[in-house]
Write a protein that holds these residues in place. Structure first.
Motif, PDB file in Angstrom:
ATOM      1  N   PRO A 212       0.708  -1.121  -0.054  1.00  0.00           N
ATOM      2  CA  PRO A 212       0.029   0.191   0.113  1.00  0.00           C
ATOM      3  C   PRO A 212       0.796   1.204  -0.120  1.00  0.00           C
ATOM      4  CG  PRO A 212      -0.782  -1.741   1.610  1.00  0.00           C
ATOM      5  CD  PRO A 212       0.313  -2.103   1.414  1.00  0.00           C
ATOM      6  N   GLY A 213       0.709   2.019  -1.045  1.00  0.00           N
ATOM      7  CA  GLY A 213       1.429   3.345  -0.870  1.00  0.00           C
ATOM      8  C   GLY A 213       2.709   3.207  -1.556  1.00  0.00           C
ATOM      9  N   LEU A 216       4.856   4.182  -7.552  1.00  0.00           N
ATOM     10  CA  LEU A 216       4.661   3.503  -8.970  1.00  0.00           C
ATOM     11  C   LEU A 216       5.919   3.063  -9.557  1.00  0.00           C
ATOM     12  CD1 LEU A 216       1.500   5.169 -10.415  1.00  0.00           C
ATOM     13  CD2 LEU A 216       1.888   2.668 -10.134  1.00  0.00           C
ATOM     14  N   SER A 217       7.161   3.930  -9.270  1.00  0.00           N
ATOM     15  CA  SER A 217       8.382   3.533 -10.083  1.00  0.00           C
ATOM     16  C   SER A 217       9.291   2.543  -9.272  1.00  0.00           C
ATOM     17  CB  SER A 217       9.361   4.677  -9.565  1.00  0.00           C
ATOM     18  OG  SER A 217       9.480   5.113  -8.517  1.00  0.00           O
ATOM     19  N   GLU A 218       8.590   1.818  -8.059  1.00  0.00           N
ATOM     20  CA  GLU A 218       9.000   0.729  -7.644  1.00  0.00           C
ATOM     21  C   GLU A 218       8.022  -0.539  -7.746  1.00  0.00           C
ATOM     22  OE1 GLU A 218       9.344   1.345  -3.435  1.00  0.00           O
ATOM     23  OE2 GLU A 218      10.638   3.413  -3.703  1.00  0.00           O
ATOM     24  N   LYS A 250      -2.453   5.100 -12.207  1.00  0.00           N
ATOM     25  CA  LYS A 250      -2.182   5.681 -11.174  1.00  0.00           C
ATOM     26  C   LYS A 250      -3.119   5.108 -10.068  1.00  0.00           C
ATOM     27  CE  LYS A 250      -2.175  10.295 -11.982  1.00  0.00           C
ATOM     28  NZ  LYS A 250      -2.703  11.676 -12.376  1.00  0.00           N
ATOM     29  N   ALA A 251      -3.977   4.486 -10.428  1.00  0.00           N
ATOM     30  CA  ALA A 251      -4.940   3.729  -9.680  1.00  0.00           C
ATOM     31  C   ALA A 251      -4.407   2.227  -9.242  1.00  0.00           C
ATOM     32  CB  ALA A 251      -6.278   3.736 -10.002  1.00  0.00           C
ATOM     33  N   TYR A 252      -3.267   1.945  -9.717  1.00  0.00           N
ATOM     34  CA  TYR A 252      -2.720   0.514  -9.827  1.00  0.00           C
ATOM     35  C   TYR A 252      -3.628  -0.276 -10.339  1.00  0.00           C
ATOM     36  CZ  TYR A 252       0.309   2.705  -6.128  1.00  0.00           C
ATOM     37  OH  TYR A 252       1.172   3.467  -5.324  1.00  0.00           O
TER      38      TYR A 252
END
Ligand code: SF4
Ligand code: SF4
Ligand code: SF4
Length: 311
Positions: A212-213, A216-218, A250-252
Motif C-alpha cells: 500500500p502506498g 509506482l516507480s518501484e 495511477k490507481a494501480y
C-alpha cells in the motif's frame, strides 16, 4: 464577443459531460470567454419547438460544437449532421464519438439479433413485438460521429481527460494548433520493467504485487506481473499534461485501452498480440480477443457480427 458553444450527446452515458464539469479551475478561466447556447444535458431543450410544432430540428448557430456519444439511430445521425451545419468547428469528444466506444460492442451482433434479445430473448422480459411508434429507427450498426460528419478535432478517451479537453478548447480560443500525442501509455508509465517473462494471465481483480502506498516507480510493470494491460497499444494523454501518469496506472490498475490506437491505421489487436508474447503471455488465454482489444474502437472496421463463436 464570447465564443458560442453548442454541445450534443448522442448514444452516450453522460461521462464525457462530467469531464467538462470536471475541468475545475481552468474552466473558470475559460468560462468568461464562452457562451453555451445549446447543451441538452444542462438546459431544457426542445428539438422541434416547445410543443413539437416546428418541422426542422432547432440547433442554434455556434462557433464551436462538441458532440459526445456514437450514432446508434437515425435521430443521432440527424443531430450530428445538423451540428456540423450549425458549428464552425466541431469536436468529437470521447471514444464513443471518435471510435464508437462501448456502444459499438453492439456491432458484434446484427440489429435484428439485438432487437430479438431485448424484446423476446431475455429471461426478464415478457416477449413483445419491436416498438415502432414515436421512436427513432435504429441504424444497421453503430457509427462514430467521425465516420458520419467531418470532425475538426477528435479527443479520444472514455471519458477523455478534463485537462486534454481544456487544452484543446484553449488552443481553439487562441487560434493555436492542437495535436494529440503519438506516444503509447507505456511511454508515460512510471512502473519498473524487468523484462522477465511470466506465463499465466491473471484475472483483472487479482491483487497486484505492490505494498500500500508504494511509489509506482518501484512497482513492477503490470503486464510483467501477468495482467492484461493494453498500455503498449494505446495512445497516451489520459494522465493530462502536468503529471502525465496514465489514469488507471495511477490507481494501480491495468490500462484497458480507452484512448484507442496510438496513431491512425494502427491495429491494437496485432500490437497487443506482440506485446503479450514478449511478456511470455499467450493470447489464447483471452476468451474474446476481438472484443477485448477493440473494446473502445469497434467502428474502426474490426467488430462485426460473427458467424460462429468468437475467438
Ligand atoms: S466515451 Fe465513455 S464516458 Fe464518454 S460517452 Fe462514451 S462511454 Fe461515456
Ligand atoms: S504494460 Fe501497462 S504497466 Fe507495463 S509499462 Fe505499459 S502501461 Fe505500464
Ligand atoms: S490508462 Fe488506459 S484505460 Fe485508463 S484512462 Fe488511460 S488510456 Fe484509458
Amino acid at each position: 464577443m464570447p465564443v458560442r458553444v453548442a454541445e450534443e450527446w448522442l448514444a452516450t452515458c453522460g461521462g464525457c459531460e462530467v469531464t467538462i464539469l470536471d475541468i475545475g479551475e481552468p474552466l473558470l478561466n475559460i468560462l468568461p470567454k464562452l457562451q453555451f447556447v445549446h447543451m441538452p444535458v444542462l438546459m431544457d431543450n426542445k428539438y422541434f419547438g416547445q410543443t413539437g410544432e416546428k418541422k426542422a430540428l432547432e440547433i442554434p448557430q455556434a462557433d464551436v460544437g462538441i458532440i459526445t456519444g456514437s450514432i446508434r439511430n437515425k435521430e443521432n445521425r440527424h443531430i450530428a449532421e445538423e451540428m456540423r451545419k450549425k458549428c464552425k468547428t466541431l469536436i468529437a469528444m470521447g471514444s464513443c464519438a471518435c471510435y464508437g466506444g462501448i456502444p459499438a460492442l453492439g456491432n458484434l451482433s446484427t440489429k435484428d439479433e439485438i432487437l430479438d434479445k431485448v424484446y423476446r430473448g431475455s429471461k426478464s422480459t415478457d416477449s413483445a413485438s419491436n416498438p415502432n411508434k414515436d421512436i427513432p429507427e435504429m441504424e444497421d450498426r453503430v457509427y462514430s460521429v467521425a465516420e458520419v460528419v467531418k470532425c475538426d478535432i477528435e479527443l479520444p478517451g472514455c471519458p477523455t481527460s478534463p485537462e486534454l479537453f481544456a487544452e484543446a478548447l484553449t488552443a481553439l480560443l487562441e487560434g493555436k494548433p492542437f495535436k494529440l500525442s503519438e506516444k503509447s501509455v507505456c511511454d508515460e508509465c512510471p512502473t519498473k520493467r524487468e523484462k522477465k517473462a511470466v506465463s499465466n494471465l491473471k484475472r483483472p481483480l487479482e491483487p497486484i504485487e505492490a505494498k500500500p502506498g508504494q511509489p509506482l516507480s518501484e512497482v513492477r510493470c503490470l503486464m510483467e506481473q501477468g495482467f492484461l494491460c493494453q498500455g503498449p497499444a494505446t495512445k497516451s494523454g489520459c494522465g493530462g499534461t502536468t503529471d502525465k501518469t496514465p489514469r488507471c496506472i495511477k490507481a494501480y490498475m491495468p490500462c484497458r485501452g480507452c484512448f484507442g490506437p496510438i496513431r491512425k491505421g494502427a491495429n491494437p489487436m496485432v500490437d497487443m498480440m506482440n506485446a503479450l508474447s514478449t511478456a511470455g503471455l499467450k493470447a489464447d488465454q483471452i476468451a474474446d480477443r476481438a472484443a477485448t482489444f477493440n473494446r473502445f474502437i469497434g467502428v474502426v472496421g474490426r467488430l462485426r457480427p460473427a458467424a460462429g463463436p468468437r475467438r
